[in-house]
Design an enzyme around this catalytic site. Structure first.
Site, short mmCIF file in Angstrom:
data_model
loop_
_atom_site.label_atom_id
_atom_site.label_comp_id
_atom_site.label_asym_id
_atom_site.label_seq_id
_atom_site.Cartn_x
_atom_site.Cartn_y
_atom_site.Cartn_z
CD GLU A 68 -2.74 1.29 2.40
OE1 GLU A 68 -3.67 2.17 2.46
OE2 GLU A 68 -2.81 0.19 3.21
CG ASP A 141 -4.71 -4.16 10.28
OD1 ASP A 141 -4.35 -2.84 9.82
OD2 ASP A 141 -4.94 -4.32 11.22
#
EC number: 3.1.21.10
Length: 184
Positions: A68, A141
């Site tokens: 990310e 997550d």
């Protein structure tokens, strides 16, 4: 294509491995979170993340890693901590010669849900649906890491074509020097 998605974080680093190809069903191979103690020093925490990512790379043998890309206007400390965890993931992949790609959270959300402004619950629900899971991936997550991998599988071909076109459009070094000389 097998892809390891990494949602970097110093306390919780999400990891997800997805197998698939554009236009074909996707399969989750594994999803989880590496955790580090908040009271440990930064060096020890990064070492724990490095060891965990290396274990995942050994066990699942992905062909690519997607991380990310970070963005924040306000909380610089959080961004710095997350960037350090991100760098560890990049280093682990580079050590093995694996290609690394970055996607922003809004790119991932748009790819998975159709909206770059989707919330975590919506992303988790779509990840579960796309991977045909009975339940939402937990914690968030892990779902984020799976979403990163899905996004990469769907976008990898287009990104490769774009990079090839960009490379082909660059003038040869000798031609570039000649062009620069002509402008002066």
């Amino acid at each position: 294509m097998r892809v390891l998605g990494v949602a970097p974080g110093l306390t919780r680093c999400g990891l997800g491995v997805v197998d698939g190809a554009p236009g074909r069903p996707l399969t989750v191979t594994s999803a989880g979170v590496l955790r580090t103690p908040a009271d440990a020093d930064i060096g020890h925490r990064l070492l724990l993340i490095e060891r965990g990512i290396e274990r995942w790379l050994d066990e699942y043998q992905p062909g690519a890693v997607v991380v990310e890309r970070l963005f924040s206007r306000y909380n610089v400390r959080t961004v710095m901590d997350t960037a350090q965890a991100s760098a560890v993931a990049i280093l682990c992949a580079a050590r093995r010669g694996l290609p690394v790609t970055w996607h922003t959270s809004s790119e991932v959300k748009a790819a998975v849900t159709g909206s770059g402004g989707a919330g975590k619950a919506q992303v988790g629900a779509m990840v579960a649906r796309l991977l045909r899971l009975d339940a939402l991936p937990k914690p968030a997550d892990a779902a984020d890491a799976l979403a990163l991998a899905i996004c990469h599988i769907w976008r990898a071909q287009a990104l490769n074509r774009l990079q090839q076109a960009h490379a082909a459009a660059r003038p040869a070094p000798a031609l570039a020097r000649l062009w620069k000389g002509a402008i002066r």
